[in-house]
Design a protein around this motif. Structure first.
Motif, PDB file in Angstrom:
ATOM      1  N   GLU A   1      24.435  47.819  57.597  1.00 20.03           N
ATOM      2  CA  GLU A   1      23.668  48.694  56.713  1.00 20.03           C
ATOM      3  C   GLU A   1      23.856  48.332  55.243  1.00 20.03           C
ATOM      4  O   GLU A   1      22.929  48.408  54.448  1.00 20.03           O
ATOM      5  CB  GLU A   1      24.060  50.159  56.931  1.00 20.03           C
ATOM      6  CG  GLU A   1      23.493  50.755  58.191  1.00 20.03           C
ATOM      7  CD  GLU A   1      23.899  52.209  58.398  1.00 20.03           C
ATOM      8  OE1 GLU A   1      24.525  52.801  57.488  1.00 20.03           O
ATOM      9  OE2 GLU A   1      23.586  52.738  59.467  1.00 20.03           O
ATOM     10  N   LEU A   2      25.076  47.932  54.879  1.00 17.57           N
ATOM     11  CA  LEU A   2      25.361  47.555  53.495  1.00 17.57           C
ATOM     12  C   LEU A   2      24.915  46.128  53.172  1.00 17.57           C
ATOM     13  O   LEU A   2      24.897  45.723  52.013  1.00 17.57           O
ATOM     14  CB  LEU A   2      26.856  47.704  53.198  1.00 17.57           C
ATOM     15  CG  LEU A   2      27.393  49.125  53.139  1.00 17.57           C
ATOM     16  CD1 LEU A   2      28.919  49.121  53.098  1.00 17.57           C
ATOM     17  CD2 LEU A   2      26.823  49.853  51.932  1.00 17.57           C
ATOM     18  N   GLY A   3      24.604  45.365  54.209  1.00 19.22           N
ATOM     19  CA  GLY A   3      24.198  43.977  53.987  1.00 19.22           C
ATOM     20  C   GLY A   3      25.347  43.117  53.496  1.00 19.22           C
ATOM     21  O   GLY A   3      25.147  42.193  52.712  1.00 19.22           O
ATOM     22  N   LEU A   4      26.567  43.419  53.958  1.00 14.50           N
ATOM     23  CA  LEU A   4      27.732  42.669  53.503  1.00 14.50           C
ATOM     24  C   LEU A   4      27.774  41.304  54.176  1.00 14.50           C
ATOM     25  O   LEU A   4      27.701  41.186  55.397  1.00 14.50           O
ATOM     26  CB  LEU A   4      29.027  43.446  53.814  1.00 14.50           C
ATOM     27  CG  LEU A   4      29.181  44.775  53.100  1.00 14.50           C
ATOM     28  CD1 LEU A   4      30.428  45.501  53.590  1.00 14.50           C
ATOM     29  CD2 LEU A   4      29.239  44.579  51.599  1.00 14.50           C
ATOM     30  N   GLU A   5      27.890  40.272  53.354  1.00 16.03           N
ATOM     31  CA  GLU A   5      28.039  38.902  53.828  1.00 16.03           C
ATOM     32  C   GLU A   5      28.767  38.130  52.737  1.00 16.03           C
ATOM     33  O   GLU A   5      28.864  38.588  51.598  1.00 16.03           O
ATOM     34  CB  GLU A   5      26.686  38.269  54.148  1.00 16.03           C
ATOM     35  CG  GLU A   5      25.745  38.200  52.989  1.00 16.03           C
ATOM     36  CD  GLU A   5      24.373  37.653  53.366  1.00 16.03           C
ATOM     37  OE1 GLU A   5      23.713  37.122  52.460  1.00 16.03           O
ATOM     38  OE2 GLU A   5      23.970  37.755  54.528  1.00 16.03           O
ATOM     39  N   VAL A   6      29.272  36.974  53.088  1.00 15.56           N
ATOM     40  CA  VAL A   6      29.998  36.155  52.126  1.00 15.56           C
ATOM     41  C   VAL A   6      29.108  35.870  50.930  1.00 15.56           C
ATOM     42  O   VAL A   6      27.938  35.519  51.068  1.00 15.56           O
ATOM     43  CB  VAL A   6      30.471  34.836  52.779  1.00 15.56           C
ATOM     44  CG1 VAL A   6      31.067  33.900  51.731  1.00 15.56           C
ATOM     45  CG2 VAL A   6      31.486  35.122  53.872  1.00 15.56           C
ATOM     46  N   GLY A   7      29.674  36.104  49.726  1.00 12.27           N
ATOM     47  CA  GLY A   7      28.958  35.834  48.490  1.00 12.27           C
ATOM     48  C   GLY A   7      28.301  37.041  47.866  1.00 12.27           C
ATOM     49  O   GLY A   7      27.776  36.957  46.771  1.00 12.27           O
ATOM     50  N   VAL A   8      28.367  38.196  48.538  1.00 12.26           N
ATOM     51  CA  VAL A   8      27.748  39.416  48.019  1.00 12.26           C
ATOM     52  C   VAL A   8      28.765  40.179  47.171  1.00 12.26           C
ATOM     53  O   VAL A   8      29.938  40.274  47.518  1.00 12.26           O
ATOM     54  CB  VAL A   8      27.257  40.305  49.196  1.00 12.26           C
ATOM     55  CG1 VAL A   8      26.865  41.682  48.728  1.00 12.26           C
ATOM     56  CG2 VAL A   8      26.098  39.631  49.903  1.00 12.26           C
TER      57      VAL A   8
ATOM     58  N   ALA B   1      32.312  32.695  46.060  1.00 11.76           N
ATOM     59  CA  ALA B   1      33.310  33.258  46.978  1.00 11.76           C
ATOM     60  C   ALA B   1      34.405  32.230  47.279  1.00 11.76           C
ATOM     61  O   ALA B   1      35.596  32.538  47.211  1.00 11.76           O
ATOM     62  CB  ALA B   1      32.640  33.719  48.270  1.00 11.76           C
ATOM     63  N   ALA B   2      34.002  31.001  47.587  1.00 10.28           N
ATOM     64  CA  ALA B   2      34.980  29.947  47.883  1.00 10.28           C
ATOM     65  C   ALA B   2      35.847  29.652  46.663  1.00 10.28           C
ATOM     66  O   ALA B   2      37.069  29.491  46.775  1.00 10.28           O
ATOM     67  CB  ALA B   2      34.256  28.679  48.346  1.00 10.28           C
ATOM     68  N   PHE B   3      35.229  29.598  45.490  1.00 12.93           N
ATOM     69  CA  PHE B   3      35.975  29.324  44.263  1.00 12.93           C
ATOM     70  C   PHE B   3      36.957  30.456  43.962  1.00 12.93           C
ATOM     71  O   PHE B   3      38.081  30.206  43.526  1.00 12.93           O
ATOM     72  CB  PHE B   3      35.007  29.103  43.101  1.00 12.93           C
ATOM     73  CG  PHE B   3      35.677  28.694  41.822  1.00 12.93           C
ATOM     74  CD1 PHE B   3      36.348  27.491  41.724  1.00 12.93           C
ATOM     75  CD2 PHE B   3      35.633  29.515  40.707  1.00 12.93           C
ATOM     76  CE1 PHE B   3      36.970  27.098  40.539  1.00 12.93           C
ATOM     77  CE2 PHE B   3      36.254  29.136  39.532  1.00 12.93           C
ATOM     78  CZ  PHE B   3      36.917  27.930  39.442  1.00 12.93           C
ATOM     79  N   SER B   4      36.553  31.707  44.209  1.00 12.43           N
ATOM     80  CA  SER B   4      37.447  32.831  43.925  1.00 12.43           C
ATOM     81  C   SER B   4      38.687  32.792  44.812  1.00 12.43           C
ATOM     82  O   SER B   4      39.787  33.119  44.361  1.00 12.43           O
ATOM     83  CB  SER B   4      36.719  34.173  44.072  1.00 12.43           C
ATOM     84  OG  SER B   4      36.435  34.454  45.423  1.00 12.43           O
ATOM     85  N   VAL B   5      38.523  32.373  46.060  1.00 14.91           N
ATOM     86  CA  VAL B   5      39.677  32.243  46.960  1.00 14.91           C
ATOM     87  C   VAL B   5      40.592  31.132  46.467  1.00 14.91           C
ATOM     88  O   VAL B   5      41.818  31.275  46.436  1.00 14.91           O
ATOM     89  CB  VAL B   5      39.216  31.989  48.413  1.00 14.91           C
ATOM     90  CG1 VAL B   5      40.377  31.616  49.302  1.00 14.91           C
ATOM     91  CG2 VAL B   5      38.494  33.219  48.954  1.00 14.91           C
ATOM     92  N   GLU B   6      39.997  30.002  46.056  1.00 18.23           N
ATOM     93  CA  GLU B   6      40.774  28.880  45.520  1.00 18.23           C
ATOM     94  C   GLU B   6      41.577  29.314  44.293  1.00 18.23           C
ATOM     95  O   GLU B   6      42.761  28.996  44.162  1.00 18.23           O
ATOM     96  CB  GLU B   6      39.822  27.741  45.161  1.00 18.23           C
ATOM     97  CG  GLU B   6      40.481  26.544  44.499  1.00 18.23           C
ATOM     98  CD  GLU B   6      39.450  25.549  43.978  1.00 18.23           C
ATOM     99  OE1 GLU B   6      39.697  24.964  42.907  1.00 18.23           O
ATOM    100  OE2 GLU B   6      38.406  25.367  44.629  1.00 18.23           O
ATOM    101  N   LEU B   7      40.950  30.040  43.389  1.00 14.16           N
ATOM    102  CA  LEU B   7      41.636  30.515  42.185  1.00 14.16           C
ATOM    103  C   LEU B   7      42.798  31.448  42.524  1.00 14.16           C
ATOM    104  O   LEU B   7      43.868  31.348  41.941  1.00 14.16           O
ATOM    105  CB  LEU B   7      40.665  31.260  41.271  1.00 14.16           C
ATOM    106  CG  LEU B   7      39.774  30.450  40.377  1.00 14.16           C
ATOM    107  CD1 LEU B   7      38.875  31.362  39.567  1.00 14.16           C
ATOM    108  CD2 LEU B   7      40.578  29.559  39.453  1.00 14.16           C
ATOM    109  N   ALA B   8      42.540  32.366  43.450  1.00 14.13           N
ATOM    110  CA  ALA B   8      43.584  33.329  43.817  1.00 14.13           C
ATOM    111  C   ALA B   8      44.789  32.618  44.428  1.00 14.13           C
ATOM    112  O   ALA B   8      45.936  32.972  44.147  1.00 14.13           O
ATOM    113  CB  ALA B   8      43.031  34.363  44.789  1.00 14.13           C
TER     114      ALA B   8
END
Length: 131
Positions: free
Chosen positions: A108-115, A47-54
């Protein structure tokens, strides 16, 4: 914590597996090996790397992220929970999408950073599906 193979990470980042492998070999994103010897990337690191790339504009390989149904598969990079509402941010290749939804839906979806998740866009509404 969810982990991703090099191929899964490449798909989420919008690049070829060879590009993702080169980035891992260069130490740009941390990897570890599972019991079968496959290289994996922790979801939070991806997740952190994807933000850096963007932010850098790097990694765009002329892939289309919009299907007929406007689906943007990506990785959750931020979740802000309120008492009733929540804000979820997804990085889908070079695209950053933000959705406001209920706190209950996020839990309910279990959304968290990295998912891994998919943002679906219809007109001005953004819906999140857990992968």
């Amino acid at each position: 914590m969810q982990s991703y193979t090099i191929g899964q990470a490449a798909r989420l980042l919008g690049v070829s597996p060879d590009t993702a492998r080169r980035w891992a070999d260069a130490g740009r994103v941390a990897t570890h090996r599972d019991e079968g010897g496959r290289r994996l990337i922790d979801g939070k690191d991806l997740a952190a790397f994807s933000v850096e790339l963007a932010r850098s504009g790097e990694g765009e390989e002329d892939l289309s992220y919009t299907s007929v149904r406007n689906a943007f598969p990506g990785i959750v990079t931020a979740v802000k929970l309120g008492d009733v509402a929540a804000q979820v941010e997804i990085q889908a290749g070079p695209h950053r999408l933000v959705s406001l939804l209920t706190r209950e839906a996020v839990e309910e979806l279990g959304l968290e950073v990295g998912v891994e998740a998919t943002a679906r866009v219809k007109s001005t509404n953004v819906h999140i599906d857990r992968a």
